[in-house]
Write a protein that holds these residues in place. Sequence first.
Motif, PDB file in Angstrom:
ATOM      1  N   ARG A   1       0.743  -1.185  -0.205  1.00  0.00           N
ATOM      2  CA  ARG A   1      -0.124  -0.180  -0.267  1.00  0.00           C
ATOM      3  C   ARG A   1       1.316   1.431  -0.007  1.00  0.00           C
ATOM      4  O   ARG A   1       1.986   1.343   1.096  1.00  0.00           O
ATOM      5  CB  ARG A   1      -0.647  -0.135   1.094  1.00  0.00           C
ATOM      6  CG  ARG A   1      -1.960   1.192   1.586  1.00  0.00           C
ATOM      7  CD  ARG A   1      -2.785   1.344   2.509  1.00  0.00           C
ATOM      8  NE  ARG A   1      -3.472   0.270   2.586  1.00  0.00           N
ATOM      9  CZ  ARG A   1      -4.945  -0.138   1.973  1.00  0.00           C
ATOM     10  NH1 ARG A   1      -5.245   1.252   1.139  1.00  0.00           N
ATOM     11  NH2 ARG A   1      -5.619  -0.682   1.358  1.00  0.00           N
ATOM     12  N   GLY A   2       0.760   2.153  -0.969  1.00  0.00           N
ATOM     13  CA  GLY A   2       0.811   3.428  -1.305  1.00  0.00           C
ATOM     14  C   GLY A   2       2.371   3.226  -1.614  1.00  0.00           C
ATOM     15  O   GLY A   2       3.348   3.508  -1.952  1.00  0.00           O
ATOM     16  N   ASP A   3       2.357   2.381  -2.136  1.00  0.00           N
ATOM     17  CA  ASP A   3       4.190   1.690  -3.170  1.00  0.00           C
ATOM     18  C   ASP A   3       5.215   2.583  -2.716  1.00  0.00           C
ATOM     19  O   ASP A   3       5.734   3.414  -2.963  1.00  0.00           O
ATOM     20  CB  ASP A   3       3.985   2.397  -4.533  1.00  0.00           C
ATOM     21  CG  ASP A   3       2.333   1.512  -4.989  1.00  0.00           C
ATOM     22  OD1 ASP A   3       2.334   1.121  -5.057  1.00  0.00           O
ATOM     23  OD2 ASP A   3       2.286   2.710  -6.012  1.00  0.00           O
ATOM     24  N   PRO A   4       5.726   2.392  -1.068  1.00  0.00           N
ATOM     25  CA  PRO A   4       6.513   2.651  -0.772  1.00  0.00           C
ATOM     26  C   PRO A   4       7.929   2.449  -1.134  1.00  0.00           C
ATOM     27  O   PRO A   4       9.622   3.287  -0.687  1.00  0.00           O
ATOM     28  CB  PRO A   4       7.015   2.221   1.042  1.00  0.00           C
ATOM     29  CG  PRO A   4       6.188   0.964   0.604  1.00  0.00           C
ATOM     30  CD  PRO A   4       5.237   1.248  -0.542  1.00  0.00           C
ATOM     31  N   LEU A   5       8.201   1.711  -1.976  1.00  0.00           N
ATOM     32  CA  LEU A   5       9.839   1.171  -2.372  1.00  0.00           C
ATOM     33  C   LEU A   5       8.994   1.039  -4.101  1.00  0.00           C
ATOM     34  O   LEU A   5       8.479   0.433  -4.942  1.00  0.00           O
ATOM     35  CB  LEU A   5      10.149   0.107  -2.368  1.00  0.00           C
ATOM     36  CG  LEU A   5      11.578  -0.686  -2.698  1.00  0.00           C
ATOM     37  CD1 LEU A   5      13.086   0.323  -1.816  1.00  0.00           C
ATOM     38  CD2 LEU A   5      11.888  -2.015  -1.825  1.00  0.00           C
ATOM     39  N   GLY A   6      10.071   1.412  -5.085  1.00  0.00           N
ATOM     40  CA  GLY A   6      10.295   1.837  -5.855  1.00  0.00           C
ATOM     41  C   GLY A   6      11.777   2.138  -6.913  1.00  0.00           C
ATOM     42  O   GLY A   6      12.582   2.315  -6.055  1.00  0.00           O
ATOM     43  N   VAL A   7      11.563   1.861  -8.151  1.00  0.00           N
ATOM     44  CA  VAL A   7      12.722   1.815  -8.770  1.00  0.00           C
ATOM     45  C   VAL A   7      12.969   2.523 -10.152  1.00  0.00           C
ATOM     46  O   VAL A   7      11.614   2.192 -10.575  1.00  0.00           O
ATOM     47  CB  VAL A   7      13.355  -0.048  -8.631  1.00  0.00           C
ATOM     48  CG1 VAL A   7      13.395  -0.474  -7.135  1.00  0.00           C
ATOM     49  CG2 VAL A   7      12.790  -0.934  -9.661  1.00  0.00           C
ATOM     50  N   ARG A   8      14.064   2.292 -10.417  1.00  0.00           N
ATOM     51  CA  ARG A   8      13.939   3.882 -11.640  1.00  0.00           C
ATOM     52  C   ARG A   8      14.594   2.959 -13.488  1.00  0.00           C
ATOM     53  O   ARG A   8      15.509   1.644 -12.929  1.00  0.00           O
ATOM     54  CB  ARG A   8      14.361   5.106 -12.115  1.00  0.00           C
ATOM     55  CG  ARG A   8      14.584   5.318 -13.994  1.00  0.00           C
ATOM     56  CD  ARG A   8      15.267   7.148 -13.273  1.00  0.00           C
ATOM     57  NE  ARG A   8      16.665   7.338 -13.378  1.00  0.00           N
ATOM     58  CZ  ARG A   8      17.074   7.966 -13.583  1.00  0.00           C
ATOM     59  NH1 ARG A   8      16.511   8.722 -15.066  1.00  0.00           N
ATOM     60  NH2 ARG A   8      18.137   9.119 -12.864  1.00  0.00           N
ATOM     61  N   LEU A   9      14.094   2.397 -14.374  1.00  0.00           N
ATOM     62  CA  LEU A   9      14.666   1.044 -15.175  1.00  0.00           C
ATOM     63  C   LEU A   9      15.084   2.120 -16.321  1.00  0.00           C
ATOM     64  O   LEU A   9      14.788   2.572 -16.716  1.00  0.00           O
ATOM     65  CB  LEU A   9      13.669   0.175 -15.876  1.00  0.00           C
ATOM     66  CG  LEU A   9      12.668  -0.505 -14.953  1.00  0.00           C
ATOM     67  CD1 LEU A   9      11.232  -1.549 -15.026  1.00  0.00           C
ATOM     68  CD2 LEU A   9      13.830  -1.386 -13.618  1.00  0.00           C
ATOM     69  N   LEU A  10      16.512   1.432 -16.978  1.00  0.00           N
ATOM     70  CA  LEU A  10      17.284   2.160 -17.575  1.00  0.00           C
ATOM     71  C   LEU A  10      18.019   1.467 -18.433  1.00  0.00           C
ATOM     72  O   LEU A  10      18.278   0.409 -18.636  1.00  0.00           O
ATOM     73  CB  LEU A  10      18.977   3.225 -17.010  1.00  0.00           C
ATOM     74  CG  LEU A  10      17.913   4.248 -16.123  1.00  0.00           C
ATOM     75  CD1 LEU A  10      19.186   4.757 -14.841  1.00  0.00           C
ATOM     76  CD2 LEU A  10      17.067   5.186 -16.441  1.00  0.00           C
ATOM     77  N   LEU A  11      18.245   1.780 -19.784  1.00  0.00           N
ATOM     78  CA  LEU A  11      19.037   1.410 -20.675  1.00  0.00           C
ATOM     79  C   LEU A  11      19.528   2.030 -21.177  1.00  0.00           C
ATOM     80  O   LEU A  11      19.461   3.279 -21.413  1.00  0.00           O
ATOM     81  CB  LEU A  11      18.313   0.737 -21.865  1.00  0.00           C
ATOM     82  CG  LEU A  11      18.545   0.062 -23.181  1.00  0.00           C
ATOM     83  CD1 LEU A  11      19.336  -1.055 -22.162  1.00  0.00           C
ATOM     84  CD2 LEU A  11      17.809  -0.247 -24.255  1.00  0.00           C
ATOM     85  N   ALA A  12      21.277   2.144 -21.189  1.00  0.00           N
ATOM     86  CA  ALA A  12      21.875   2.332 -20.872  1.00  0.00           C
ATOM     87  C   ALA A  12      23.274   2.033 -22.240  1.00  0.00           C
ATOM     88  O   ALA A  12      23.717   1.110 -22.474  1.00  0.00           O
ATOM     89  CB  ALA A  12      23.099   2.080 -19.640  1.00  0.00           C
ATOM     90  N   ALA A  13      23.834   3.090 -23.238  1.00  0.00           N
ATOM     91  CA  ALA A  13      25.377   2.561 -24.503  1.00  0.00           C
ATOM     92  C   ALA A  13      26.093   3.350 -24.155  1.00  0.00           C
ATOM     93  O   ALA A  13      25.546   4.878 -23.864  1.00  0.00           O
ATOM     94  CB  ALA A  13      24.419   1.816 -25.552  1.00  0.00           C
ATOM     95  N   ARG A  14      27.011   3.108 -24.895  1.00  0.00           N
ATOM     96  CA  ARG A  14      27.601   4.423 -25.761  1.00  0.00           C
ATOM     97  C   ARG A  14      27.206   5.036 -26.522  1.00  0.00           C
ATOM     98  O   ARG A  14      27.435   5.693 -27.314  1.00  0.00           O
ATOM     99  CB  ARG A  14      28.887   4.129 -25.578  1.00  0.00           C
ATOM    100  CG  ARG A  14      29.446   3.558 -24.548  1.00  0.00           C
ATOM    101  CD  ARG A  14      31.136   2.992 -24.089  1.00  0.00           C
ATOM    102  NE  ARG A  14      31.225   1.737 -25.298  1.00  0.00           N
ATOM    103  CZ  ARG A  14      31.957   1.346 -25.807  1.00  0.00           C
ATOM    104  NH1 ARG A  14      33.474   1.667 -26.017  1.00  0.00           N
ATOM    105  NH2 ARG A  14      32.431   0.351 -26.155  1.00  0.00           N
ATOM    106  N   ALA A  15      26.671   4.407 -27.172  1.00  0.00           N
ATOM    107  CA  ALA A  15      26.771   4.499 -28.862  1.00  0.00           C
ATOM    108  C   ALA A  15      25.280   4.613 -29.035  1.00  0.00           C
ATOM    109  O   ALA A  15      23.899   3.895 -28.501  1.00  0.00           O
ATOM    110  CB  ALA A  15      26.796   4.020 -30.170  1.00  0.00           C
TER     111      ALA A  15
END
Length: 355
Positions: free
Chosen positions: A267-281
């Motif tokens: 309840r309340g979504d107390p824990l979250g993450v950001r999802l990322l894609l990373a590259a040099r090019a």
Amino acid sequence: MPQAKGPLLVDEPSVRHLRALCAIADTGSLHRAARQLGVAQPSLSTQLRRIEQELGGALFLRTRTGCRPTPLGRLVLSRARPLVAEMRSLVTEARSAATGGPRLRVGSTASRALAGWLRRLRGDGREPTLRMDVSANTLLRMVADGQLDVAFVHEVEGTPLHIPGELRLRVLMEREPQFVSLPADHPATAKTEVEVYDLAGDRWMIDPSVDGEWDGVRRMFRDAGVAPDVLHGDYHTAAALVAIGEAVTVCQPTALPRPDMAVRRLRGDPLGVRLLLAARADADLNGAFPALEEAYREAARNAPEYRKWLERDGAGGPPVPATAQPTAAVEPVVETQTPMSQPSLRHTATTAGRT
């Protein structure tokens, strides 16, 4: 007859030795570096001593909390990193030429979207290789060093990742809520949403080797005013303990329930993450992102609890998959959001990842 001086221990450091030094610096630990390199820790410790003996000074300060470079170590690392990256690029290009086609070197933390992503990349003619790691920071460093082309990672809210400045980023989810996995017969499963304090009397199992995970969970406990017993271990072991009623654990919202295990929203979504894609090019980033976005949608709409959350709350502004232009790590990300709860997205999927 001249007296022998004994065997030469290292001679001039090779690329293998330089790679070991970079791994120790990146992980901050001989134990984690040995695991990353696939060698025994005593062997790596011996190798480091011999390199330091050959170069004439200590390269790392060893403390109870890990290893950090000395001034001499920083000097050596500043020259070692580009050499290691160049050698990796050479090997990759040579192997690609020998096999007759390009391969996309993919790194990822655990995700149920991973199987679908790899399948789509292969269908698009990009034959992927895969490197899994619990440490998002390790994968990002590998992209920056040229060991990987792209990395799909998660960043725990409140604990920023160390993103090398040369990387380009694309945000898949600005904030993905984390759910909880608990035994199927747990009293809290009678609720559609579980309060953290409902589970204050349970043992929680958390993997502290996942970057930022333990810090995020501790903040969640502190904010809820609870101090449950905590076990530290990997999430595969956590799933086994949950199944027999010995623990509860945080899980990705795409986790699938089982006869012996339930998944519930906190309840309340107390824990979250950001999802990322990373590259040099940019080319690698743009080429890999659409397949990842499709795979994530597939996994999300087929996880019952997550689908309910998206259908009920997704249209009101909570995080949904974003289509963003490539962005340098130091620049703000501008996103255009697309709701995931539209009826045409209700299908069936299967993937694997953290429970």
